[in-house]
Design a protein around this motif. Structure first.
Motif, PDB file in Angstrom:
ATOM      1  N   ASN A  61       0.734  -1.238  -0.118  1.00 24.97           N
ATOM      2  CA  ASN A  61      -0.072   0.047  -0.005  1.00 24.97           C
ATOM      3  C   ASN A  61       0.819   1.258   0.099  1.00 24.97           C
ATOM      4  OD1 ASN A  61      -2.384  -1.163  -0.112  1.00 24.97           O
ATOM      5  ND2 ASN A  61      -3.019  -1.335   2.138  1.00 24.97           N
ATOM      6  N   THR A  95       0.664   3.879  -2.938  1.00 25.81           N
ATOM      7  CA  THR A  95       0.302   5.253  -2.517  1.00 25.81           C
ATOM      8  C   THR A  95       1.278   6.257  -3.217  1.00 25.81           C
ATOM      9  OG1 THR A  95      -0.510   4.818  -0.484  1.00 25.81           O
ATOM     10  CG2 THR A  95       0.060   7.065  -0.813  1.00 25.81           C
ATOM     11  N   VAL A  96       2.347   6.066  -3.267  1.00 26.08           N
ATOM     12  CA  VAL A  96       3.542   6.903  -3.757  1.00 26.08           C
ATOM     13  C   VAL A  96       3.214   6.948  -5.284  1.00 26.08           C
ATOM     14  CG1 VAL A  96       6.058   7.339  -4.231  1.00 26.08           C
ATOM     15  CG2 VAL A  96       5.152   6.868  -1.971  1.00 26.08           C
ATOM     16  N   LEU A 154       0.544   6.186  -7.098  1.00 25.37           N
ATOM     17  CA  LEU A 154      -0.500   7.067  -7.565  1.00 25.37           C
ATOM     18  C   LEU A 154      -0.350   8.394  -7.426  1.00 25.37           C
ATOM     19  CD1 LEU A 154      -3.533   4.753  -6.206  1.00 25.37           C
ATOM     20  CD2 LEU A 154      -2.995   5.415  -8.529  1.00 25.37           C
ATOM     21  N   ASP A 155       0.257   8.910  -6.296  1.00 24.63           N
ATOM     22  CA  ASP A 155       0.503  10.384  -6.384  1.00 24.63           C
ATOM     23  C   ASP A 155       1.095  10.784  -7.456  1.00 24.63           C
ATOM     24  OD1 ASP A 155      -0.696  10.370  -3.855  1.00 24.63           O
ATOM     25  OD2 ASP A 155       0.930  10.296  -2.594  1.00 24.63           O
ATOM     26  N   LYS A 156       2.192  10.124  -8.078  1.00 23.53           N
ATOM     27  CA  LYS A 156       2.876  10.658  -9.133  1.00 23.53           C
ATOM     28  C   LYS A 156       2.234  10.524 -10.453  1.00 23.53           C
ATOM     29  CE  LYS A 156       7.360   9.963  -7.027  1.00 23.53           C
ATOM     30  NZ  LYS A 156       8.706   9.272  -6.930  1.00 23.53           N
ATOM     31  N   SER A 195      -0.991  10.539 -11.052  1.00 27.90           N
ATOM     32  CA  SER A 195      -2.271  11.281 -10.855  1.00 27.90           C
ATOM     33  C   SER A 195      -2.092  12.852 -11.360  1.00 27.90           C
ATOM     34  CB  SER A 195      -2.795  11.621  -9.323  1.00 27.90           C
ATOM     35  OG  SER A 195      -1.829  12.075  -8.422  1.00 27.90           O
ATOM     36  N   ASP A 196      -0.681  13.314 -11.186  1.00 30.47           N
ATOM     37  CA  ASP A 196      -0.253  14.664 -11.651  1.00 30.47           C
ATOM     38  C   ASP A 196       0.061  14.696 -13.361  1.00 30.47           C
ATOM     39  OD1 ASP A 196      -0.180  15.889  -9.247  1.00 30.47           O
ATOM     40  OD2 ASP A 196       2.060  15.084  -8.880  1.00 30.47           O
ATOM     41  N   SER A 236      -6.461   4.419   1.310  1.00 36.76           N
ATOM     42  CA  SER A 236      -6.861   5.819   1.286  1.00 36.76           C
ATOM     43  C   SER A 236      -6.569   6.485   0.100  1.00 36.76           C
ATOM     44  CB  SER A 236      -6.526   6.573   2.369  1.00 36.76           C
ATOM     45  OG  SER A 236      -4.947   6.627   2.265  1.00 36.76           O
ATOM     46  N   SER A 237      -5.576   5.970  -0.912  1.00 41.90           N
ATOM     47  CA  SER A 237      -5.447   6.793  -2.051  1.00 41.90           C
ATOM     48  C   SER A 237      -6.097   6.036  -3.390  1.00 41.90           C
ATOM     49  CB  SER A 237      -4.011   6.384  -2.570  1.00 41.90           C
ATOM     50  OG  SER A 237      -2.960   6.996  -1.653  1.00 41.90           O
ATOM     51  N   LYS A 282      -7.997   8.451  -5.851  1.00 46.73           N
ATOM     52  CA  LYS A 282      -7.248   8.950  -6.988  1.00 46.73           C
ATOM     53  C   LYS A 282      -7.376   8.187  -8.270  1.00 46.73           C
ATOM     54  CE  LYS A 282      -3.361  10.827  -4.411  1.00 46.73           C
ATOM     55  NZ  LYS A 282      -3.767  12.307  -4.843  1.00 46.73           N
TER      56      LYS A 282
END
Length: 213
Positions: free
Chosen positions: A39, A43-44, A46-48, A50-51, A76-77, A80
């Motif tokens: 997870n 999460t890392v 998906l954060d990258k 999504s930009d 939680s991510s 996205k």
């Protein structure tokens, strides 16, 4: 511009843009719920993504009953992600022989290959993370212009037997993979010794640089 159908007029509206960047993540539901390391890495990722990508699909396979509330509470991510496509995964009782005499139990998705690959045919990349059952569908994705990526590290797997089986299946489907992401030196050395071309073995940071560049 209005469109007419019989006596009715319609005002068309845009539901998708052809130049949008789309990407799909193939994940295993059980790992998503129980594996903290999985997870955290996801999460890392998906954060990258999504930009840079306007649409992110989640191709989720599960051997147990799917409960969205459980997945949502443990990851939680997930917000996205634009779409979640769930497939049931089955384990064949038979074994089949791969390359170099290896024998691996086949865990596949409970549908024909084309049906499962269909949601991903319009994406630029499919990233298989860990023990997901999407490897045998990558040929269809590749035939439609998409690229298959596999992120494989031991921490993504519940048990050693699943990890060892995935190494063998990586060799079996190597021809359909554009790159294999691996951050563990030992695993990279093993894959290379098994026959994966060294040029295909890169770190996850290198992989992200390639798809986000």
């Amino acid at each position: 511009m209005q469109l007419s159908y019989g006596e009715m007029d319609f005002e068309p509206f845009c539901v998708a843009e052809v130049k949008q960047k789309r990407i799909a993540l193939a994940l295993n539901n059980d790992a998503l719920i129980d594996n903290e390391a999985f997870n955290a890495s996801l999460t890392v990722l998906l954060d990258k993504l999504s930009d840079q990508y306007s649409e992110i699909q989640c191709l989720l396979d599960s051997m147990s009953a799917f409960d969205f509330r459980t997945v949502q509470s443990s990851f939680s991510s997930l917000g996205k992600v634009n779409d979640i496509i769930v497939s049931h995964r089955i384990e064949h009782e038979r074994e089949y022989q791969l390359y170099l005499g290896r024998r691996v139990k086949d865990q596949i998705l409970d549908s024909v290959i084309y049906e499962h690959a269909m949601p991903a045919l319009g994406v630029d990349y499919v990233i298989i993370v860990g023990n997901a059952g999407f490897l045998n569908s990558l040929g269809e994705v590749r035939a439609h212009g998409g690229k298959g990526l596999l992120w494989i590290d031991r921490q993504f797997f519940k048990c050693d037997s699943d990890f060892e089986a995935m190494l063998d299946k990586t060799l079996a489907y190597e021809h359909a993979l554009d790159r294999v992401w691996c951050d563990e030196d030992e695993t990279r050395v093993r894959l290379s010794a098994m026959g994966i071309p060294p040029s295909k073995l890169i770190s996850s940071d290198q992989g992200l640089t390639r798809i986000l560049g």
